[in-house]
Design an enzyme around this catalytic site. Structure first.
Site, PDB file in Angstrom:
ATOM      1  N   ALA A  14      41.565  48.832  41.504  1.00 14.89           N
ATOM      2  CA  ALA A  14      41.910  49.837  40.488  1.00 14.89           C
ATOM      3  C   ALA A  14      41.006  51.059  40.534  1.00 14.89           C
ATOM      4  O   ALA A  14      41.304  52.081  39.919  1.00 14.89           O
ATOM      5  CB  ALA A  14      41.848  49.213  39.094  1.00 14.89           C
ATOM      6  N   ARG A  19      34.335  58.932  46.338  1.00 15.45           N
ATOM      7  CA  ARG A  19      33.483  59.376  47.447  1.00 15.45           C
ATOM      8  C   ARG A  19      34.258  59.608  48.748  1.00 15.45           C
ATOM      9  O   ARG A  19      33.739  60.196  49.684  1.00 15.45           O
ATOM     10  CB  ARG A  19      32.349  58.376  47.683  1.00 15.45           C
ATOM     11  CG  ARG A  19      31.187  58.587  46.716  1.00 15.45           C
ATOM     12  CD  ARG A  19      30.124  57.539  46.875  1.00 15.45           C
ATOM     13  NE  ARG A  19      30.525  56.257  46.294  1.00 15.45           N
ATOM     14  CZ  ARG A  19      29.882  55.115  46.495  1.00 15.45           C
ATOM     15  NH1 ARG A  19      28.829  55.071  47.276  1.00 15.45           N
ATOM     16  NH2 ARG A  19      30.313  54.008  45.916  1.00 15.45           N
ATOM     17  N   THR A  89      34.776  45.676  36.501  1.00 16.00           N
ATOM     18  CA  THR A  89      35.373  44.606  37.313  1.00 16.00           C
ATOM     19  C   THR A  89      35.797  43.415  36.457  1.00 16.00           C
ATOM     20  O   THR A  89      36.773  42.733  36.783  1.00 16.00           O
ATOM     21  CB  THR A  89      34.361  44.129  38.374  1.00 16.00           C
ATOM     22  OG1 THR A  89      33.089  43.895  37.718  1.00 16.00           O
ATOM     23  CG2 THR A  89      34.156  45.175  39.463  1.00 16.00           C
ATOM     24  N   GLU A 166      23.010  44.588  37.717  1.00 12.91           N
ATOM     25  CA  GLU A 166      23.477  45.818  38.360  1.00 12.91           C
ATOM     26  C   GLU A 166      22.310  46.769  38.599  1.00 12.91           C
ATOM     27  O   GLU A 166      21.366  46.807  37.813  1.00 12.91           O
ATOM     28  CB  GLU A 166      24.541  46.498  37.484  1.00 12.91           C
ATOM     29  CG  GLU A 166      25.827  45.712  37.378  1.00 12.91           C
ATOM     30  CD  GLU A 166      26.392  45.352  38.732  1.00 12.91           C
ATOM     31  OE1 GLU A 166      26.790  46.269  39.471  1.00 12.91           O
ATOM     32  OE2 GLU A 166      26.407  44.155  39.075  1.00 12.91           O
ATOM     33  N   ASN A 239      33.144  53.005  51.153  1.00 12.35           N
ATOM     34  CA  ASN A 239      33.109  53.902  49.989  1.00 12.35           C
ATOM     35  C   ASN A 239      33.277  55.365  50.353  1.00 12.35           C
ATOM     36  O   ASN A 239      33.731  56.160  49.551  1.00 12.35           O
ATOM     37  CB  ASN A 239      31.808  53.702  49.224  1.00 12.35           C
ATOM     38  CG  ASN A 239      31.772  52.342  48.558  1.00 12.35           C
ATOM     39  OD1 ASN A 239      32.655  52.015  47.782  1.00 12.35           O
ATOM     40  ND2 ASN A 239      30.789  51.536  48.902  1.00 12.35           N
TER      41      ASN A 239
HETATM   42  C1  UD1 Z   1      30.351  45.669  41.965  1.00 13.11           C
HETATM   43  C2  UD1 Z   1      29.492  44.590  41.357  1.00 13.11           C
HETATM   44  C3  UD1 Z   1      28.140  44.549  42.061  1.00 13.11           C
HETATM   45  C4  UD1 Z   1      28.356  44.319  43.550  1.00 13.11           C
HETATM   46  C5  UD1 Z   1      29.293  45.361  44.105  1.00 13.11           C
HETATM   47  C6  UD1 Z   1      29.639  45.026  45.546  1.00 13.11           C
HETATM   48  C7  UD1 Z   1      30.123  44.408  39.041  1.00 13.11           C
HETATM   49  C8  UD1 Z   1      29.769  44.752  37.645  1.00 13.11           C
HETATM   50  N1  UD1 Z   1      29.298  44.865  39.946  1.00 13.11           N
HETATM   51  O1  UD1 Z   1      29.695  46.897  41.790  1.00 13.11           O
HETATM   52  O2  UD1 Z   1      27.341  43.509  41.541  1.00 13.11           O
HETATM   53  O3  UD1 Z   1      27.109  44.359  44.246  1.00 13.11           O
HETATM   54  O4  UD1 Z   1      30.518  45.387  43.359  1.00 13.11           O
HETATM   55  O5  UD1 Z   1      30.346  46.057  46.108  1.00 13.11           O
HETATM   56  O6  UD1 Z   1      31.087  43.727  39.293  1.00 13.11           O
HETATM   57  N2  UD1 Z   1      37.348  47.865  40.359  1.00 13.11           N
HETATM   58  C9  UD1 Z   1      38.470  47.714  39.581  1.00 13.11           C
HETATM   59  N3  UD1 Z   1      38.415  48.095  38.282  1.00 13.11           N
HETATM   60  C10 UD1 Z   1      37.304  48.612  37.732  1.00 13.11           C
HETATM   61  C11 UD1 Z   1      36.157  48.769  38.534  1.00 13.11           C
HETATM   62  C12 UD1 Z   1      36.201  48.375  39.840  1.00 13.11           C
HETATM   63  O7  UD1 Z   1      39.502  47.244  40.063  1.00 13.11           O
HETATM   64  O8  UD1 Z   1      37.327  48.938  36.542  1.00 13.11           O
HETATM   65  C13 UD1 Z   1      37.407  47.480  41.774  1.00 13.11           C
HETATM   66  C14 UD1 Z   1      37.246  48.676  42.688  1.00 13.11           C
HETATM   67  O9  UD1 Z   1      38.492  49.227  43.051  1.00 13.11           O
HETATM   68  C15 UD1 Z   1      36.544  48.061  43.886  1.00 13.11           C
HETATM   69  C16 UD1 Z   1      35.747  46.907  43.291  1.00 13.11           C
HETATM   70  O10 UD1 Z   1      36.327  46.633  42.045  1.00 13.11           O
HETATM   71  O11 UD1 Z   1      37.455  47.514  44.792  1.00 13.11           O
HETATM   72  C17 UD1 Z   1      34.264  47.241  43.148  1.00 13.11           C
HETATM   73  O12 UD1 Z   1      34.113  48.377  42.351  1.00 13.11           O
HETATM   74  P1  UD1 Z   1      32.832  49.306  42.505  1.00 13.11           P
HETATM   75  O13 UD1 Z   1      32.818  50.289  41.389  1.00 13.11           O
HETATM   76  O14 UD1 Z   1      32.744  49.772  43.900  1.00 13.11           O
HETATM   77  O15 UD1 Z   1      31.636  48.267  42.368  1.00 13.11           O
HETATM   78  P2  UD1 Z   1      30.524  48.213  41.284  1.00 13.11           P
HETATM   79  O16 UD1 Z   1      31.120  47.917  39.941  1.00 13.11           O
HETATM   80  O17 UD1 Z   1      29.640  49.369  41.409  1.00 13.11           O
END
Ligand code: UD1
Ligand code: CA
Length: 509
Positions: A14, A19, A89, A166, A239
């Site tokens: 989602a 980036r 997430t 985090e 990313n």
């Molecule tokens: C998340 C993890 C972090 C981990 C990292 C690995 C959490 C809180 N943190 O970081 O511990 O080291 O991934 O890459 O889980 N996504 C959604 N909906 C959202 C947010 C994200 O579907 O509301 C999806 C994104 O599309 C992506 C994935 O989840 O595929 C990871 O999202 P991203 O924001 O890159 O990761 P972080 O939350 O920073």
């Protein structure tokens, strides 16, 4: 179905992927001929889950449409869950659960849509570990040189998983930890559902963190663990476009290596690019500078390269293809193509047939043993077997409004510089003279010539281009270097018989 098929796999996709700086949603960017999302879905589907759910929000319609084509190509249903405006997430996983049966039990895997090197085997190993240790949560972790940006794995005094912190919520001691959370997990379905209901947005990013499920489960007395993988590439996300290229190169290295282990000779792996869906038989040789894209299928003993790019092209056993650009074409067994050939969509070359140097083909069926050796355009044509198209010919298929077809029989020999003005048909065994413009059908066995009689105007160069190097050369040739060109007599034209022109035209190589 694999031994440890999970009840469900949830793929999170989602996020906005800002980036990438792209109008194309991040998960739709390709490496090795498939989108990031397609790689992720393939790995997930390979575990044989009963339910496969993808969570969408950013560019929802575009990604959902793309998902339908992925679902078609892997031939299984993929559910879509929409994330609402609660970020994180954890919320994404919670939204996915709404698409699953309320009483779902067993193991639920969560993974990401932008982690393209992750394999089915790694997911199955995670599920196996999770189930055999009767864990409530098992997270896949990795030790990395630069953990900045990742959630850190915090272990207790016994080395067990305590919690995930985090980057933005971490103090300096936690930031120094190099074991990171991959974001790939196996959960007990019931634990996941009940823990998510307790997760808050009380953190530095105001998001609902999926990682908080670990602390909640542990606090409730459930067993949680981290399984460490040595293969960091498998948990790496794309990313930005730098990471996209790095992951693309590494995936290609893995694909090329797998083909070599399966019996394919690859002379220069560094300059060989092979998409994930390409099929190559043992004993194929790939020379430097080759790219095989899409659904290429290469049969045994074929030799491809150097410097050739083929997309969605089928190559028969023992065919050789050099310095060629081809797409959506079929090349027969033992056929030869190139150097410097351009095969456009719809080219079908028969067994032992030949497309030679500086030849372009499109929508053309060229029969077994037929040769198109030099400097020719074959568009919208059917050619039978064992025919030979003379050098420098053009299948004139376009009249400015419509594309028209040329049909040529078997054992035909057409002269050099024959123009086939379509629609036109040339019968079996027919010949054409050099320079023929075929506007009307040629019956079987006939010789077609469109002879404009040749006229030689003797002395023309000396008369009309006096003083030029050509005029002097002509005078030297005539042994009259001092003569006055005006006194030269122009002889009568003597055009020769042209009935043997076809002989000179059919020469090849
Ligand atoms: C998340 C993890 C972090 C981990 C990292 C690995 C959490 C809180 N943190 O970081 O511990 O080291 O991934 O890459 O889980 N996504 C959604 N909906 C959202 C947010 C994200 O579907 O509301 C999806 C994104 O599309 C992506 C994935 O989840 O595929 C990871 O999202 P991203 O924001 O890159 O990761 P972080 O939350 O920073
Ligand atoms: Ca984030």
């Amino acid at each position: 179905m694999p031994q440890h098929s999970p009840a469900a796999v949830i793929v999170l996709a989602a996020g906005a992927g800002t980036r990438m700086k792209s109008a194309t949603p991040k998960v739709m960017h390709p490496i090795a001929g498939r989108s990031l999302l397609h790689h992720a879905i393939s790995a997930a589907a390979g575990t044989g889950p009963e339910h496969l759910v993808v969570v969408l929000r950013h560019a929802r319609e575009q990604v959902a449409e793309h998902l339908e084509s992925i679902s078609g190509s892997i031939d299984r249903s993929v559910l879509v869950a929409d994330q609402d405006d609660v970020p994180g997430t954890g919320r994404a996983a919670e939204c996915a659960l709404t698409q699953l049966p309320e009483d779902i039990g067993g193991t639920v895997v969560v993974t990401y849509g932008d982690v393209p090197l992750l394999t089915t085997d790694t997911l199955l190993a995670l599920v196996e570990h999770h189930e055999s240790h009767t864990n409530a949560v098992t997270v896949l972790s990795a030790n990395v040189a630069n953990p900045t940006g990742y959630g850190r794995i915090v272990r207790d005094a016994q080395g067990g998983l305590e919690r995930i912190v985090e980057e933005k919520d971490a103090d300096d001691a936690v930031k120094r930890l190099t074991e990171i959370n991959s974001g790939i997990y196996a959960f007990d379905a019931r634990v996941l559902r009940s823990a998510l209901a307790e997760v808050s947005t009380d953190n530095a990013q105001g998001e609902k963190y999926l990682t908080d499920v670990i602390g909640i489960a542990r606090g409730a007395g459930s067993r949680v663990a981290a399984l460490t993988t040595d293969d960091v590439w498998q948990v790496e996300g794309a990313n930005d476009r730098v990471q996209l290229a790095q992951l693309g190169r590494e995936l290609n290295r893995r694909i090329v290596e797998a083909h070599m282990r399966a019996g394919v000779t690859v002379v220069d792996p560094e300059t060989t690019w092979i998409d994930a869906d390409v099929v190559i038989a043992p004993d194929v040789t790939i020379l430097p500078g080759v790219q095989l894209h899409g659904a290429c299928d290469i049969a045994a003993d074929a030799v491809i390269g150097p410097d050739s790019t083929l997309s969605d092209t089928e190559v028969g056993a023992g065919a050789t293809i050099s310095r060629t650009h081809g797409s959506l074409s079929v090349i027969g067994a033992g056929a030869t193509v190139g150097p410097f050939a351009y095969l456009r969509p719809g080219t079908e070359l028969g067994a032992q047939a030949k497309i030679g140097t500086f030849v372009e083909t499109k929508n053309a069926q060229i029969g077994d043993g037929t040769k198109v050796p030099h400097l020719t355009y074959v568009g919208d044509a059917t050619i039978g077997e064992q025919s030979n198209i003379g050098a420098s010919s053009v299948f004139v298929n376009y009249d400015g409004v419509n594309k028209n077809r040329t049909t040529i029989g078997s054992y035909v020999k057409t002269g050099s510089d024959t123009m086939f003005i379509a629609p036109v048909t040339v019968g079996d065994g027919a010949y054409s003279g050099a320079g023929t413009v075929i506007r009307e059908d040629v019956p079987a066995g006939a010789l077609a010539i469109t002879e404009g009689r040749q006229r030689n105007i003797e002395g023309w160069v000396e008369a009309k281009r006096p003083g030029t190097p050509a005029a002097r050369a002509a005078q030297m040739a005539a042994g009259t270097a001092d003569a006055d060109p005006a006194t030269d007599s122009a002889g009568p034209n003597r055009p020769g018989s042209s009935t043997d022109e076809a002989d000179s035209a059919e020469k090849e190589s």
